[in-house]
Design an enzyme around this catalytic site. Structure first.
Site, short mmCIF file in Angstrom:
data_model
loop_
_atom_site.label_atom_id
_atom_site.label_comp_id
_atom_site.label_asym_id
_atom_site.label_seq_id
_atom_site.Cartn_x
_atom_site.Cartn_y
_atom_site.Cartn_z
N GLU A 80 -0.60 -26.39 24.33
CA GLU A 80 -1.72 -27.07 23.67
C GLU A 80 -1.70 -28.60 23.77
OE1 GLU A 80 -4.22 -25.48 22.47
OE2 GLU A 80 -3.39 -23.46 22.57
N SER A 352 0.50 16.37 -31.08
CA SER A 352 1.69 16.42 -31.93
C SER A 352 2.66 15.26 -31.72
CB SER A 352 2.43 17.75 -31.71
OG SER A 352 1.66 18.82 -32.23
#
Length: 647
Positions: A80, A352
Site C-alpha cells: 500500500e 408446593s
C-alpha cells in the site's frame, strides 16, 4: 514578456505558499481529529476466561503494533505505501502520476492514497471518488501527520481497515480467517490478509480463492522487491498451503446466551449507557458465570427435555448463596428461537414450593417437626362462601401426620389447615422475611402456592435458607473496564443481614432434606425419592411443586441453590407424566454433576437445636414400639418430643 511571466510565477508561488501556510495553520488550530471507533466488548467468566465477544455493526479488536506479526506490517507497507516512513502524508510522485492518468481518462479511476490518507478516509469519510472528498481527506491526513507519529498512524490504519464478512481490523480478521491472534500470523497468511482490503468482495478467499491467491503472490513479490523478505522466503511462502477456517465462534456452540443477555442488560444499567453502545465501545465485562456449571446445565436440559414436547419450556438458575454470584442461567430451550428469559421475566404459580415459607411461619408460631395435623379429605368454606376441596397428589393419610412427613410427601391438607391456623397474612409476612419480591395475595390457598413468582425470586429466597438465614443479593457483574483500562464499575458486596432466625432456619432446612428420604414414604411417596439415587454423595434440601400448568424443583446444598421451572408459555396444561418429571430430573442430575469435584459438606447445626432419632410417622422418640425406621430430626432445644413410641 519574460519579466511579466516571471512576475506571474512569483505571484503564483507566493499564493501557493500563503495557501499552504493557511492550510497548515488551520490544521494546527483544528487539532488532532477525534477518533471514536467501534471496538468489540469482551465478556469474561468468573475465572477471567473469555466467554463471548459482543460487537456493534463492526467486529473489531484493537491491537497495538507490537502485538502484530512483523510480516503483516511489512506486507501492508509493501502493498500500500512503501514510502510511508519517508513522506508527510502525501506521496507527491504517486499523486502526480495518478493525476496525469485521470486527466487523460477524464475520470478518477486511479488513486495514489498513502496509508495516512486511507486511514483518514476509513475513519472519517466515505469511499466516494469526488474531488471534495479528496480535499477533505488531504486535510484530515495532514492533521494526522501533525499530531500523531508514524507508528500511531500505521497502528490505527491496520486496526480500522475492512477485511470483509463484517471483520474490521487485523485481529478480528486473523481470528476469522485463521483462528489465531494477529501476532501469530505467518508470512503467507499475512500476505493473504493484506490482499483483502483492496476489495473484499473481490479478494476475500471465501469469495474468490483464485483472486486472493493472485494478489497474495503479488504482495509477496513486492515484499521481496522492497527488501522485506529474501527470495528464498518468498518462494517458500508462495508454495505453502493456507489453512482457512471459519470464525472461531462458528466452530463451537456459544454457551450461556441467556446469561450473557441478562448480564449485558444489567451492565448497561450499572454504567448508564444503552446496550448498543456497551456492545461496541471496547468494554471488558467481568461476570460471575461458571462456564463448567453452565455447560452442565445446558447439557442436562438438552438430555432431559422430551423431543416430542417441543414447546415445553424451561427456566433454570444457580446461585452461590455465600457470595450471591449467579453462576449459571438458562432462560429457555433455545435463545436464538426465543430470547424471552423465563428465569427473570416469567412469573408462574409456585405450587408446593411455596410451602417452605408456610412451614417457616409454622415453626415461628410454635410448630415442631413432630406436630400432628389430621390429613383426610376436607372441604373449606372461603370468605365468599365458595367451598374449596383440595386434593393431594396421592392418597389422604386419614390420620394425623407429622409436619416433617407432610413436608416430605407434600400433603396439601396439612398445608391448608396450617394456613388457616396461622392466618394467611402471617404466611405472607413469612415469605417476605425471605426477601421475596412479588405480589402475594393473603388468601387461604397461598400455603399451597397460588401466588405467581419468577424462578429468579424463588431461587433468591431459597438461597437465604442455604445461607443459614442471612440475606443474599444475587448479582452477575463483578466489574466493568472501559477501552482505556479504567474500572467504571466494581461490585461491592453488601453486609449480610439476618433475615431468618437461625434455629428455625436450620430446622426447616433439615426437614427439607426429607423429600429425598424414602423413610418418610407412607400414604404418599417422598416427593424426591425417585431422584434420590443421584444425590447420595452430598447433602441437599429442597422442595418440588406443581400446578396444572407448572412444574418446579428448587433445592440447595451448602454450596449452591438451583431453581428449575418447566411449563408452556401459553399456560396450557401439562398432561404428559414425562413432562412433569423434567424439572426434578434436570435439577437432580445437574446438581450431582456440579458437586462432583466439591468436598462433602453438611448443613451446620447451630447450638440452639438438638438432633434426635424420631419415628417419622408418629413423631415420637425412637423406642422398641416404633413400627418402622426412625430418622434423625432436629428440634429447637426445649421443643423436642419427650416420649418414645407406644408410651
Amino acid at each position: 514578456m519574460i519579466k511579466r511571466l516571471f512576475t506571474y510565477i512569483i505571484v503564483a508561488l507566493v499564493f501557493a505558499a500563503s495557501a499552504g501556510a493557511v492550510i497548515l495553520v488551520y490544521s494546527v488550530f483544528q487539532g488532532p481529529p477525534e477518533i471514536n471507533l467501534d471496538e468489540n466488548t469482551v465478556i469474561y467468566d468468573q475465572d477471567g476466561q473469555i466467554l463471548s465477544v459482543e460487537h456493534g455493526v463492526q467486529n473489531r479488536f484493537w491491537v497495538e503494533l507490537d502485538e502484530m506479526s512483523p510480516y503483516i506490517i511489512d506486507a501492508f507497507l509493501a502493498a500500500e505505501d512503501e514510502h510511508f516512513y519517508d513522506h508527510y502524508g502525501f506521496d507527491i510522485k504517486r499523486i502526480l502520476g495518478a493525476t496525469y492518468y485521470n486527466i487523460l481518462a477524464m475520470d478518477k479511476r486511479q488513486g495514489a492514497s498513502t496509508i495516512t490518507q486511507q486511514y483518514a478516509r476509513n475513519v472519517f469519510l466515505t469511499n466516494q471518488k469526488t474531488w471534495k472528498r479528496k480535499a477533505q481527506e488531504a486535510l484530515i491526513a495532514l492533521r494526522l501527520e501533525i499530531f500523531q507519529d508514524k507508528d500511531e498512524i500505521l497502528e490505527g490504519y491496520i486496526n480500522t481497515i475492512y477485511f470483509g464478512h463484517g471483520q474490521y481490523g487485523i485481529q478480528a480478521a486473523s481470528q476469522y480467517y485463521f483462528d489465531k491472534d494477529a501476532e501469530d500470523l505467518t508470512l503467507e497468511e499475512s500476505a493473504l490478509l493484506a490482499a483483502i482490503p483492496k476489495g473484499p468482495s473481490v479478494y476475500s478467499p471465501l469469495v474468490s480463492y483464485e483472486n486472493a491467491i493472485d494478489r497474495q503472490q503479488w504482495i509477496l513479490e513486492r515484499m521481496h522487491v522492497t527488501g522485506k523478505i529474501t527470495e528464498t522466503a518468498m518462494k517458500r511462502a508462495k508454495g505453502k498451503d493456507l489453512n482457512l477456517v471459519a470464525a472461531a465462534s462458528d466452530q463451537e456452540p456459544e454457551i450461556g446466551k441467556y446469561f450473557q443477555d441478562y448480564a449485558m442488560k444489567q451492565a448497561s444499567k450499572l454504567i448508564g449507557i444503552d446496550r448498543q453502545t456497551l456492545d461496541s465501545q471496547g468494554y471488558q465485562v467481568y461476570t460471575t458465570i461458571d462456564q463448567e456449571a453452565q455447560k452442565q446445565l445446558e447439557q442436562t436440559i438438552q438430555e432431559e427435555l422430551p423431543e416430542d414436547s417441543e414447546e415445553l419450556q424451561i427456566g433454570a438458575v444457580t446461585i452461590d448463596p455465600q457470595s450471591g454470584k449467579i453462576v449459571a442461567m438458562q432462560g429457555g430451550r433455545n435463545f436464538d428461537e426465543t430470547p424471552y428469559n423465563r428465569v427473570t421475566q416469567a412469573e408462574r404459580m409456585t405450587g408446593s414450593t411455596f410451602k417452605t415459607f408456610l412451614y417457616y411461619a409454622a415453626l415461628v408460631y410454635g410448630f415442631t417437626p413432630s406436630t400432628l395435623v389430621e390429613s383426610r379429605e376436607t372441604s373449606f368454606t372461603l370468605e365468599n362462601d365458595t367451598v374449596y376441596s383440595p386434593n393431594n397428589a396421592g392418597d389422604f393419610a386419614n390420620r394425623p401426620v407429622t409436619l416433617a412427613q407432610a413436608l416430605a410427601v407434600s400433603d396439601n391438607i396439612y398445608a391448608i389447615k396450617t394456613t388457616y391456623e396461622l392466618g394467611p397474612e402471617n404466611v405472607v409476612e413469612a415469605a417476605e422475611a425471605f426477601g421475596l419480591n412479588a405480589e402475594l395475595e393473603s388468601v387461604p390457598s397461598i400455603g399451597i402456592g397460588t401466588s405467581y413468582v419468577s424462578p429468579y425470586e424463588m431461587a433468591k429466597a431459597y438461597s437465604v435458607l442455604a445461607n443459614e438465614g442471612w440475606s443474599v443479593n444475587p448479582y452477575v457483574i463483578e466489574k466493568i473496564v472501559d477501552r482505556d483500562g479504567n474500572i467504571v464499575y466494581q461490585h461491592q458486596p453488601e453486609t449480610p443481614k439476618r433475615m431468618l432466625e437461625e434455629n428455625h432456619a436450620f430446622v426447616l432446612t433439615h426437614m427439607l432434606t426429607g423429600m429425598f428420604d424414602s423413610r418418610f414414604s407412607d400414604y404418599m411417596s417422598a416427593t424426591g425419592a425417585n431422584v434420590a439415587h443421584y444425590l447420595k454423595e452430598h447433602q441437599y434440601a429442597g422442595k418440588s411443586g406443581s400446578t396444572k400448568y407448572d412444574s418446579w424443583m428448587i433445592g440447595y446444598s451448602p454450596e449452591y441453590t438451583t431453581a428449575v421451572w418447566t411449563g408452556y408459555d401459553d399456560h396450557r396444561e401439562i398432561k404428559k407424566v414425562q413432562d412433569l418429571r423434567v424439572a426434578k430430573q434436570v435439577w437432580a442430575k445437574y446438581m450431582n454433576q456440579i458437586h462432583q469435584e466439591l468436598p462433602t459438606l453438611t448443613f451446620n447445626a447451630p447450638t440452639g437445636v438438638i438432633g434426635l432419632h424420631v419415628d417419622p410417622i408418629s413423631g415420637d422418640l425412637e423406642g422398641p414400639a416404633c413400627e418402622g425406621e426412625t430418622v434423625l430430626m432436629y428440634y429447637i432445644k426445649g421443643t423436642q418430643p419427650k416420649e418414645a413410641c407406644g408410651r
